[in-house]
Design an enzyme around this catalytic site. Structure first.
Site, mmCIF file in Angstrom:
data_model
loop_
_atom_site.group_PDB
_atom_site.id
_atom_site.type_symbol
_atom_site.label_atom_id
_atom_site.label_comp_id
_atom_site.label_asym_id
_atom_site.label_seq_id
_atom_site.Cartn_x
_atom_site.Cartn_y
_atom_site.Cartn_z
ATOM 1 N N GLU A 105 0.820 -1.208 0.000
ATOM 2 C CA GLU A 105 0.000 0.000 0.000
ATOM 3 C C GLU A 105 0.855 1.260 0.000
ATOM 4 O O GLU A 105 1.826 1.379 0.751
ATOM 5 C CB GLU A 105 -0.934 -0.004 1.216
ATOM 6 C CG GLU A 105 -1.951 -1.136 1.147
ATOM 7 C CD GLU A 105 -3.143 -0.906 2.037
ATOM 8 O OE1 GLU A 105 -3.705 0.212 2.001
ATOM 9 O OE2 GLU A 105 -3.514 -1.827 2.769
ATOM 10 N N ASP A 106 0.495 2.175 -0.880
ATOM 11 C CA ASP A 106 1.000 3.546 -0.874
ATOM 12 C C ASP A 106 2.504 3.633 -1.165
ATOM 13 O O ASP A 106 3.255 4.278 -0.434
ATOM 14 C CB ASP A 106 0.684 4.221 0.466
ATOM 15 C CG ASP A 106 -0.803 4.266 0.774
ATOM 16 O OD1 ASP A 106 -1.583 3.724 -0.020
ATOM 17 O OD2 ASP A 106 -1.186 4.847 1.804
ATOM 18 N N CYS A 141 -6.576 4.528 -2.996
ATOM 19 C CA CYS A 141 -6.879 3.096 -2.905
ATOM 20 C C CYS A 141 -8.148 2.665 -3.637
ATOM 21 O O CYS A 141 -8.102 1.842 -4.543
ATOM 22 C CB CYS A 141 -7.007 2.695 -1.439
ATOM 23 S SG CYS A 141 -5.632 3.145 -0.399
ATOM 24 N N ASP A 165 0.061 -0.338 -4.750
ATOM 25 C CA ASP A 165 -1.354 -0.192 -5.138
ATOM 26 C C ASP A 165 -1.693 1.208 -5.644
ATOM 27 O O ASP A 165 -2.796 1.448 -6.111
ATOM 28 C CB ASP A 165 -2.288 -0.620 -4.002
ATOM 29 C CG ASP A 165 -2.378 0.373 -2.850
ATOM 30 O OD1 ASP A 165 -1.443 1.186 -2.671
ATOM 31 O OD2 ASP A 165 -3.392 0.336 -2.125
ATOM 32 N N HIS A 166 -0.778 2.138 -5.536
ATOM 33 C CA HIS A 166 -0.756 3.457 -6.187
ATOM 34 C C HIS A 166 0.475 4.143 -5.635
ATOM 35 O O HIS A 166 1.339 3.477 -5.050
ATOM 36 C CB HIS A 166 -2.034 4.281 -5.937
ATOM 37 C CG HIS A 166 -2.426 4.395 -4.510
ATOM 38 N ND1 HIS A 166 -1.718 5.143 -3.593
ATOM 39 C CD2 HIS A 166 -3.442 3.817 -3.816
ATOM 40 C CE1 HIS A 166 -2.280 5.035 -2.412
ATOM 41 N NE2 HIS A 166 -3.326 4.231 -2.506
#
Length: 619
Positions: free
Chosen positions: A37-38, A77, A245-246
């Protein structure tokens, strides 16, 4: 479930296995996704010299492919994950708002892509984040939980497994001043450069170091998944994808269409026996562009399944994908709309080394308050330094109105600090990218040219059908929005026509375009003043008051607060509050005071409205 149904289901799965075996002498591969994540690529040494070592991710690249141009289509997200699971652009299917005010259905002809894997005999498991803005439907996952695993599949059943790692999530940077004073980082504070749009302070250095520590921890989790697959004897049959995820969460990244919000790390481990499905190079870099819309079609292609009609993406691995096909791909589109309680509307195209960004509401500066984001101390310090006048021009840009168009050479200017839009050297590049972006918006069509509350009322029961039915209207709104790019004297009369239109959303875009011109459009003030008093749409009254305030003519307080009190729709009220927060800020400096007792109960119960009100009340 009856014994007969169970027997039929078992026979169906056996038949699927048989079909897969007949079509593929080699059994179908297993596929594992490890998502973190992130994380943008800027903080991993594998992709950027300014990053930290990630030996486990690097080991995947040693036996596979490193994608140098992998992009999330959205910098947050739920929108990114909705794009992935559907293989579709979010503004086309109505999943572009974070967090969702309402989940939307996919078109009748389309399912989330794991459905097609299950139908072909795969076991599908998700551990465990979903965060979709889309109605999930049935038969997507065999398992989705913190315990979900490939281990529960039937003997010899191929599997698709997603493992989500959250240690580097934005919330990990919500540390306190006390923690900063008492907890040293493992990453040396002098071992990296601070990006040029950030102030080089002790807090920003600590935040950078702490974030890099979290990435190192994330990499260790990646290693645990790899070792578990190895212990189960599965590596030789399994494609392993690692990707963020980004983008990352240092200030100005997550939530923004800059490279730090979109350009993700991606590596794919390719098993030896399946190299025929990865004909784009051996143990090397892949420079062709891939986007999140392509991930679902790629997994399906690896499993021998054709991309379903209705998906926007194209596979980048599989038997039918050649090196030449991937090498020719050099374009990615991206979108940003609402993030929690903060509204903006931005679209972008990256083509080769150039990035063209279109700010449809350029008066909405990037640093406008977003409560969750500003828990991070570095955001707070950045804002305080701006208020004190202690930032240079590049660092201060985050808190100032944007230009309607921006062009960056992201190879020479990776943090997008030098806008080339007015340089005549790049005129042809700007024209080409502008046209390509506009064609994409019109062809989708992009539903965000209607306000969110209108989409909730009129479109979200079937977003794609609504878009098709209103495609010509959306094209007209895009045309009005694009008048912002032209000299005001050339569009003044056109704007007057739009402001007098019977279509409220032509008036809406006429008002936004007028605000983009600001004081230059003062000649429109008499007409816009009438709209602020009489328009049938509350949001148009507010947009009119917003223009009059931006052009330094009229205090917007009365129009805005009365419109807010009249609103019975939470997302309409939230959009009104966005304008109130904007005009309360910095150079605009209007003091707009609310009486929350006058806000309707339907509105004041909404969680995002509560965030805005908490900020405005100073809670």
């Amino acid at each position: 479930m009856s014994l007969r149904v169970l027997l039929l289901s078992s026979l169906l799965i056996i038949n699927c296995y048989s079909l897969l075996a007949q079509n593929n002498p080699t059994p179908p591969p297993n596929i594992v996704w490890i998502t973190s994540e992130d994380n943008s690529m800027h903080y991993l040494k594998l992709f950027n010299e300014n990053g930290v070592a990630t030996p486990n991710i690097e080991s995947l690249a040693d036996h596979g492919l490193l994608f140098t141009h992998a992009f999330s289509n959205a910098p947050v997200c739920s929108v990114a994950r909705s794009t992935i699971i559907s293989g579709s652009y979010a503004p086309r299917i109505g999943s572009q708002f974070h967090r969702k005010s309402k989940t939307v259905p996919l078109p009748d002809s389309l399912r989330m892509f794991p459905f097609y894997l299950r139908r072909a005999g795969y076991h599908t498991s998700n551990n465990n984040k979903k965060d979709y803005n889309i109605i999930e439907g049935e038969e997507v996952w065999d398992e989705s939980s913190r315990e979900a695993s490939w281990k529960s599949r039937k003997p010899d059943q191929p599997f698709f497994h997603v493992f989500n790692i959250g240690v580097s999530h934005e919330s990990s940077l919500h540390f306190s001043e006390e923690k900063m004073k008492t907890t040293p980082t493992k990453t040396d504070l002098s071992s990296f450069s601070i990006q040029p749009n950030h102030p080089d302070t002790e807090l920003f250095r600590y935040t950078n170091s702490y974030y890099r520590d979290k990435i190192i921890e994330m990499d260790q989790r990646v290693g645990e998944v790899i070792r578990e697959l190895e212990n189960d004897g599965l590596l030789e049959n399994t494609f392993i994808f690692y990707f963020g995820d980004h983008g990352g969460v240092l200030p100005g990244s997550k939530g923004y269409l800059y490279e730090t919000g979109l350009h993700v790390p991606m590596v794919v481990h390719v098993p030896e026996k399946y190299k025929n499905l990865a004909q784009i190079g051996e143990q090397g870099k892949v420079n062709g562009f891939v986007s999140f819309i392509d991930l679902g079609p790629t997994v399906l292609q690896l499993a021998g399944i054709k991309t379903p009609d209705g998906m926007d993406g194209m596979p980048f691995l599989g038997a039918d994908v050649t090196k030449e096909m991937i090498a020719s791909r050099n374009t990615s589109f991206s979108y940003a709309d609402r993030f929690d309680e903060k509204y903006d509307m931005v679209r972008a195209i990256r083509k080769g080394k150039y990035k063209y960004i279109r700010n449809y509401q350029s008066f909405n500066f990037d640093g406008m308050m977003n409560n969750y984001r500003y828990i991070q101390l570095a955001y707070q310090e950045w804002e305080e330094l701006y208020k004190k006048g202690a930032l240079n021009e590049v660092q201060a840009a985050f808190f100032k109105p944007k230009e309607v168009e921006m062009l960056f050479d992201v190879e020479s200017d990776p943090y997008e600090t030098v806008n080339l839009i007015s340089d005549p050297t790049y005129r042809k590049i700007v024209e080409d990218l502008r046209m390509e972006l506009n064609n994409w918006l019109q062809e989708m069509p992009d539903l965000s040219f209607y306000p969110e509350h209108v989409l909730i009322d009129q479109a979200f029961s079937n977003p794609t059908d609504f878009g098709i039915a209103h495609q010509k209207d959306i094209q007209r709104y895009i045309e009005i929005a694009n008048w912002s790019i032209l000299p005001f004297e050339k569009v003044e009369n056109f704007l007057k026509t739009s402001l007098m239109s019977k279509d409220p959303w032509e008036r809406y875009w006429g008002l936004i375009t007028s605000s983009n011109f600001g004081p230059e459009a003062k000649n429109l003030s008499p007409l816009i003043s009438e709209i602020s008093k009489e328009d049938e749409e509350l949001i148009n009254r507010v947009r009119a008051a917003e223009f009059l305030a931006i052009s330094n003519q009229t205090d917007p307080s009365q129009v805005m607060v009365e419109s807010l009190y009249q609103s019975k729709k939470p997302m309409e009220a939230l959009l009104i509050l966005n304008s109130i927060v904007l005009l309360n800020s910095f150079e605009y400096g209007y003091e707009i005071i609310l009486d929350t007792s006058k806000i309707t109960s339907a509105v004041i119960q909404d969680s995002e409205v509560k965030r805005r009100l908490a900020y405005l009340k100073g809670d």
